[in-house]
Design an enzyme around this catalytic site. Structure first.
Site, PDB file in Angstrom:
ATOM      1  N   ASP A   4       0.805  -1.230   0.000  1.00 37.28           N
ATOM      2  CA  ASP A   4       0.000   0.000   0.000  1.00 37.28           C
ATOM      3  C   ASP A   4       0.835   1.275   0.000  1.00 37.28           C
ATOM      4  OD1 ASP A   4      -2.275  -1.524   0.070  1.00 37.28           O
ATOM      5  OD2 ASP A   4      -2.604  -1.298   2.224  1.00 37.28           O
ATOM      6  N   LYS A  34       0.661   3.718  19.928  1.00 33.48           N
ATOM      7  CA  LYS A  34      -0.294   4.809  20.141  1.00 33.48           C
ATOM      8  C   LYS A  34      -0.043   5.552  21.458  1.00 33.48           C
ATOM      9  CE  LYS A  34      -3.853   2.735  17.247  1.00 33.48           C
ATOM     10  NZ  LYS A  34      -5.246   2.278  17.111  1.00 33.48           N
ATOM     11  N   ASP A  83       0.298   5.766   2.854  1.00 37.72           N
ATOM     12  CA  ASP A  83      -0.344   4.466   2.713  1.00 37.72           C
ATOM     13  C   ASP A  83      -1.658   4.719   1.985  1.00 37.72           C
ATOM     14  OD1 ASP A  83      -2.160   2.317   3.183  1.00 37.72           O
ATOM     15  OD2 ASP A  83      -1.013   1.666   4.912  1.00 37.72           O
TER      16      ASP A  83
END
Length: 392
Positions: free
Chosen positions: A143, A194, A250
């Site tokens: 991607d 994260k 992406d």
């Protein structure tokens, strides 16, 4: 004397081209490297386009994403590209055969009977990757679009001399991603998933270069290379990060596909301006296939891609959008932030926006409004779509 001078100039230019060709040939023979492209699943995020083609074959800026990657790998000396696939492999094989012949390389498919994650495909392709046991190999997420600095990666990898190199890229909102923490020389200290407080704004860019010794770490089963393999390598001091120069995206979902096209066109404007259209209707960075037809009084751009055989009728306005092969846009229509798939027919005075995506062979009747519509292939739309919706 003039003709002799011209003959001498042409002879010299031919010899230079032949020398450059031989240089490139011997460079590739000397390197003889391999690459594995992680194609993976069904491409559900990019539907309805992936209902017609496997995601790597969907044209990004008038060329399949995977072909952008393969061409860049060939420039870096790769002679064998392996695609880890688990979906519609027959279509992939047929399409890529012509690129294999054109580029003079081997392209083979490694079939996954079950999803193997991001590490399992390396184990599945182990025998082929070990053919050049003393040479590192590239691994790519299918991607990813960027400037593909493979030669720079090779130089960096050789300099640090350890088992693995991953490319990292800077993002504005690191809390959405897993971030990479590393020292000034690139040695990776740890990965933080994260983060709620700032620890880094560099994320994994999905481009890797490994020594074949990494294959001893990976079993043939579904495994995440990011969660299982990389942390162990970093603990052993065997994994380095290289900051990716230039743009990165992406493009696995429509919004990011549109942003990625804008970034790619900006990259072309800086590095390959000859690729961009000089048509009088084009404003900013616009890529138009030579077989496309643009009518009078149009405003095309900025950040527009128009594919082969497209017809753009008079008075059309298009911005930040891709129009794929064989589509027709009716007169005085307005298209923004959208993707028009293959062989579509957009009527007259139509307005499309809001990351609308038309699948293959969709017809939009005259004077309709489509806002965030995802229209499945072979549909005829006779009523407006004022709010985001999937039309089946």
């Amino acid at each position: 004397s003039g003709s002799y001078a011209e003959f001498g100039k042409q002879w010299y230019q031919r010899r230079v081209r032949e020398f450059q060709t031989f240089q490139h040939y011997f460079k590739r023979i000397n390197l003889r490297m391999k690459a594995l492209i992680l194609v993976g699943g069904f491409g559900t995020r990019l539907r309805p386009l992936t209902l017609s083609l496997p995601k790597p074959l969907v044209e990004f800026c008038n060329k399949p994403t995977v072909v952008h990657q393969i061409e860049a790998l060939v420039e870096a000396g790769v002679t064998h590209v392996i695609l880890g696939v688990g979906y519609r492999a027959d279509v992939m094989e047929t399409e890529l055969k012509k690129h294999e012949e054109r580029l003079g390389i081997r392209i083979t498919l490694s079939y996954e009977d079950e999803p193997l994650g991001t590490a399992g495909p390396l184990a599945l392709a182990r025998n082929e990757l070990l053919e050049y046991k003393d040479k590192p190999f590239f691994v790519l997420n299918a991607d990813v679009v960027c400037s593909y600095p493979f030669q720079t990666m090779l130089d960096f990898h050789r300099k640090h001399g350890c088992e693995g190199t991953i490319c990292v890229t800077k993002v504005e909102e690191p809390s959405r991603y897993g971030v990479v923490v590393y020292s000034d020389d690139g040695k990776i200290d740890r990965f933080v998933e994260k983060p709620t407080t700032f620890v880094s704004n560099r994320i994994n860019a999905g481009l890797y270069l490994f020594n074949t010794s990494i294959l001893e770490r990976i079993e043939l089963k579904p495994t995440s290379i990011e969660k299982k393999i990389f942390p162990q390598m970093s603990k052993e001091g065997e994994l380095f990060a290289m900051e990716l120069p230039g743009f990165w995206m992406d493009v696995g979902q429509p919004k990011d596909f549109i942003i990625g096209a804008s970034l790619y066109l900006n990259h072309c404007a800086k590095n390959k301006p000859e690729l961009l259209s000089k048509h009088e209707s084009c404003l900013g960075n616009v890529l138009v296939d030579e077989t496309a037809v643009i009518g009078k009084d149009c405003q095309i751009g900025p950040d527009v891609v128009i594919g082969p055989g497209c017809v753009i009728e008079d008075g059309v306005c298009i911005q930040r959008s891709t129009i794929m092969k064989g589509s027709r846009v009716g007169s005085h229509s307005w298209i923004s932030n959208s993707i028009v798939g293959w062989r579509c027919r957009v009527g007259k005075w139509v307005r499309m926006e809001g990351v609308s995506v038309l699948g293959e062979d969709v017809a939009i009747k005259d004077e309709l409004y489509v806002n965030g519509g995802r229209i499945l292939p072979h549909k005829e739309i006779g009523a407006s779509v004022p709010n985001p919706a999937i039309i089946m």
